[in-house]
Scaffold this active site. Sequence first.
Site, mmCIF file in Angstrom:
data_model
loop_
_atom_site.group_PDB
_atom_site.id
_atom_site.type_symbol
_atom_site.label_atom_id
_atom_site.label_comp_id
_atom_site.label_asym_id
_atom_site.label_seq_id
_atom_site.Cartn_x
_atom_site.Cartn_y
_atom_site.Cartn_z
ATOM 1 N N HIS A 134 0.704 -1.293 0.010
ATOM 2 C CA HIS A 134 -0.065 -0.007 -0.066
ATOM 3 C C HIS A 134 0.859 1.085 0.285
ATOM 4 O O HIS A 134 1.963 1.114 0.645
ATOM 5 C CB HIS A 134 -0.722 -0.058 1.356
ATOM 6 C CG HIS A 134 -1.741 -1.064 1.448
ATOM 7 N ND1 HIS A 134 -1.479 -2.053 2.080
ATOM 8 C CD2 HIS A 134 -3.325 -1.214 1.292
ATOM 9 C CE1 HIS A 134 -2.396 -3.103 2.295
ATOM 10 N NE2 HIS A 134 -3.486 -2.231 1.784
ATOM 11 N N ASP A 151 2.381 2.040 3.339
ATOM 12 C CA ASP A 151 3.415 1.101 4.037
ATOM 13 C C ASP A 151 4.753 1.562 3.712
ATOM 14 O O ASP A 151 5.563 1.194 4.509
ATOM 15 C CB ASP A 151 3.116 -0.354 3.384
ATOM 16 C CG ASP A 151 1.673 -0.949 3.500
ATOM 17 O OD1 ASP A 151 1.101 -0.544 4.345
ATOM 18 O OD2 ASP A 151 1.428 -1.847 2.725
HETATM 19 C C1 XUL Z 1 -7.602 -6.635 4.091
HETATM 20 C C2 XUL Z 1 -6.880 -6.965 3.043
HETATM 21 C C3 XUL Z 1 -6.043 -6.024 2.344
HETATM 22 C C4 XUL Z 1 -5.883 -6.110 1.002
HETATM 23 C C5 XUL Z 1 -4.920 -4.884 0.486
HETATM 24 O O1 XUL Z 1 -8.487 -7.630 4.625
HETATM 25 O O2 XUL Z 1 -6.916 -8.165 2.719
HETATM 26 O O3 XUL Z 1 -4.635 -5.893 2.953
HETATM 27 O O4 XUL Z 1 -5.247 -7.272 0.526
HETATM 28 O O5 XUL Z 1 -5.530 -3.678 0.610
#
Ligand code: XUL
Length: 439
Positions: A100, A103
């Site tokens: 993300h 992150d």
């Molecule tokens: C949350 C989840 C996230 C996604 C990316 O449950 O799985 O981490 O993978 O946003």
Amino acid sequence: MEIFKGIPQIKYEGANSTSELSFKYYDPEKIVLGKKMSEHLPFAMAWWHNLCATGVDMFGRGTADKSFGAKEGTMEHAKAKVDAGFEFMQKLGIKYFCFHDVDLVPEADDIKVTNARLDEISDYILQKMKGTDIKCLWGTANMFGNPRYMNGAGSTNSADVYAFAAAQVKKALDITVKLGGRGYVFWGGREGYETLLNTDMAFELENIAYLMKMAVEYGRSIGFKGDFYVEPKPKEPMKHQYDFDAATAIGFLKAHGLDKDFKLNIEANHATLAGHTFEHDLRVSAINGMLGSIDANQGDFLLGWDTDEFPYDVYTATKAMYEVLKAGGITGGFNFDAKTRRPSYTAEDMFKAYILGMDTFALGLIKAAELIEDGRIDKFVENKYSSFRTTDTGKSILARKTSLAELSAYAEKLGAPELPASGNQEGLESIFNQILFKA
Ligand code: XUL
Ligand code: CO
């Protein structure tokens, strides 16, 4: 400088090894159904859980130290995480990572500052990638953590918040393309609602689709050739999330003309929260030509939330790999969207967790290939529908050359059909166990 001191290069040592820091089943060079294991299983490290999550929960502080020698909340720390991540991936032979935006760097109050930090860290990551064979599997924007997204991102009631979501998607796409990412994910963390008393569902869904359309338009304009993914999840954090499961997400994408650019990123623990098995959502995606990528984790049937555990259940991994093999593979990869349990807080635990996940899927792959080579289950399913190939009535139905009147006349002539042959579930489950446990 070595960060994970004392952790060796993790090697394949075979099923009889007693060394915890070795692969028992994941042998990247092993050929399974004509392809290297490493090609069947493009594993990815999830930046957020592995490099950022410290074990914080609603009831207590973190247990794990993820400072990697730097002060948290600084760019030095952001870079230390890159160093740690690359050493981690190299020691495990992992070739992909997922991230993300937030992150990678600490989010600033002003988006211009955050974006400049993202430019700086992506330069640093690019430099790190040179001379390795590590690549970016997918990127995404975290549009659920910041309080501004309390009512969603694409589904928000605030036009300004919507604009910020668009800005984050744009930047995350820029960084994903810069790092050569294979895919770009939308997980609708807060795209849902708690009560219809304060929600215009139709309005929200249209706005989410428009955000995705703008993302496709922008992504293609900057040369993004990969797949966009929707990652379905039924609940948590929202009570009702719009991308409930694979079938719902596919319906949404098709209704908005997004199905050519989007595939699905199926997460095991999300499928089970929706009341499905992991393999069910994989099958639904595959038969719609939309099986893109996988978030490989597992939940706990005694708990009703997303526990994001490292996969350990070989039955499920085998069934999942059976779906993947039958679908001809996936275009994305296997991202471990999983975290160590709170008391597993050491650096060694991080490695053992990935070894567990990679070995579980490797074993799943081996066993799924054996099930396919054995052929008895496939044969059973093929025979189960044989009346559509061998009888005149079946043939005319399959050719779509009949009518209710014609079938009704046939039924009246017959009086009553014979019962279909046994479904043989127990017999097939015995075959499954035999393949799993035979010496
Ligand atoms: C949350 C989840 C996230 C996604 C990316 O449950 O799985 O981490 O993978 O946003
Ligand atoms: Co996920």
